[in-house]
Design a protein around this motif. Structure first.
Motif, PDB file in Angstrom:
ATOM      1  N   ALA A 241      62.387  -5.687  13.794  1.00  0.00           N
ATOM      2  CA  ALA A 241      63.399  -5.022  12.964  1.00  0.00           C
ATOM      3  C   ALA A 241      62.803  -4.517  11.649  1.00  0.00           C
ATOM      4  O   ALA A 241      63.437  -3.745  10.939  1.00  0.00           O
ATOM      5  CB  ALA A 241      64.555  -5.984  12.684  1.00  0.00           C
ATOM      6  N   TRP A 242      61.564  -4.944  11.339  1.00  0.00           N
ATOM      7  CA  TRP A 242      60.975  -4.654  10.026  1.00  0.00           C
ATOM      8  C   TRP A 242      59.687  -3.850  10.077  1.00  0.00           C
ATOM      9  O   TRP A 242      59.154  -3.464   9.040  1.00  0.00           O
ATOM     10  CB  TRP A 242      60.737  -5.964   9.290  1.00  0.00           C
ATOM     11  CG  TRP A 242      61.941  -6.826   9.333  1.00  0.00           C
ATOM     12  CD1 TRP A 242      62.139  -7.934  10.103  1.00  0.00           C
ATOM     13  CD2 TRP A 242      63.167  -6.620   8.631  1.00  0.00           C
ATOM     14  NE1 TRP A 242      63.400  -8.430   9.912  1.00  0.00           N
ATOM     15  CE2 TRP A 242      64.062  -7.654   9.005  1.00  0.00           C
ATOM     16  CE3 TRP A 242      63.607  -5.662   7.721  1.00  0.00           C
ATOM     17  CZ2 TRP A 242      65.341  -7.753   8.504  1.00  0.00           C
ATOM     18  CZ3 TRP A 242      64.896  -5.779   7.212  1.00  0.00           C
ATOM     19  CH2 TRP A 242      65.744  -6.805   7.607  1.00  0.00           C
ATOM     20  N   GLY A 243      59.161  -3.582  11.251  1.00  0.00           N
ATOM     21  CA  GLY A 243      57.913  -2.829  11.333  1.00  0.00           C
ATOM     22  C   GLY A 243      57.611  -2.435  12.779  1.00  0.00           C
ATOM     23  O   GLY A 243      58.260  -2.901  13.709  1.00  0.00           O
ATOM     24  N   PHE A 244      56.591  -1.585  12.932  1.00  0.00           N
ATOM     25  CA  PHE A 244      56.258  -1.111  14.281  1.00  0.00           C
ATOM     26  C   PHE A 244      54.818  -0.646  14.344  1.00  0.00           C
ATOM     27  O   PHE A 244      54.182  -0.396  13.320  1.00  0.00           O
ATOM     28  CB  PHE A 244      57.192   0.026  14.715  1.00  0.00           C
ATOM     29  CG  PHE A 244      57.091   1.257  13.858  1.00  0.00           C
ATOM     30  CD1 PHE A 244      56.217   2.288  14.179  1.00  0.00           C
ATOM     31  CD2 PHE A 244      57.878   1.403  12.728  1.00  0.00           C
ATOM     32  CE1 PHE A 244      56.122   3.428  13.383  1.00  0.00           C
ATOM     33  CE2 PHE A 244      57.804   2.536  11.935  1.00  0.00           C
ATOM     34  CZ  PHE A 244      56.931   3.547  12.267  1.00  0.00           C
ATOM     35  N   SER A 245      54.327  -0.502  15.574  1.00  0.00           N
ATOM     36  CA  SER A 245      53.031   0.068  15.860  1.00  0.00           C
ATOM     37  C   SER A 245      53.196   1.045  17.010  1.00  0.00           C
ATOM     38  O   SER A 245      53.835   0.731  18.009  1.00  0.00           O
ATOM     39  CB  SER A 245      52.044  -1.037  16.252  1.00  0.00           C
ATOM     40  OG  SER A 245      50.809  -0.487  16.653  1.00  0.00           O
TER      41      SER A 245
END
Length: 122
Positions: A112-116
């Motif tokens: 919910a707070w970051g991605f790659s």
């Protein structure tokens, strides 16, 4: 022959594929912005892939694309305590395909707070 495009999504916070995540694919216009009708849209299946016939067809040509991942709605649908709007509501990813004979695989790993996001080797 067209190599096509595959999109695999994993919710790394839960350690599971992101079944139910809504994803849309659209072509980019000459100005670099999304334009025209969606090429594909749908929800990620139980194997983590967006299963849409257009992604492995002649619809995938050389040029720019945007994929949109509806992360906020995914977590709300899972009953997660995320703000409304969520920190990551919709994640857009723009990329280009030069050689349509090569398969392009996009692994999307997220919380919910970051991605790659990157071009994978599938």
């Amino acid at each position: 022959m067209n190599g096509g495009l595959s999109i695999h999504c994993v919710d790394v916070a839960s350690g599971r594929v992101a079944a139910g995540l809504r994803v849309a694919v659209q072509r980019l216009g000459p100005d670099g912005l999304p334009q025209g009708p969606l090429i594909a849209e749908g929800t990620v299946s139980g194997n983590g892939l967006l299963a849409h016939p257009a992604l492995m067809s002649e619809a995938i040509t050389a040029g720019g694309y945007e994929v949109r991942f509806e992360v906020g709605a995914f977590y709300r649908g899972q009953g997660a305590a995320v703000p409304d709007p969520a920190f990551l509501e919709v994640v857009p990813y723009r990329f280009h395909i030069a050689d349509t004979a090569q398969h392009v695989h996009l692994p999307f790993k997220f919380t919910a707070w970051g991605f790659s996001l990157f071009r994978g080797g599938a």
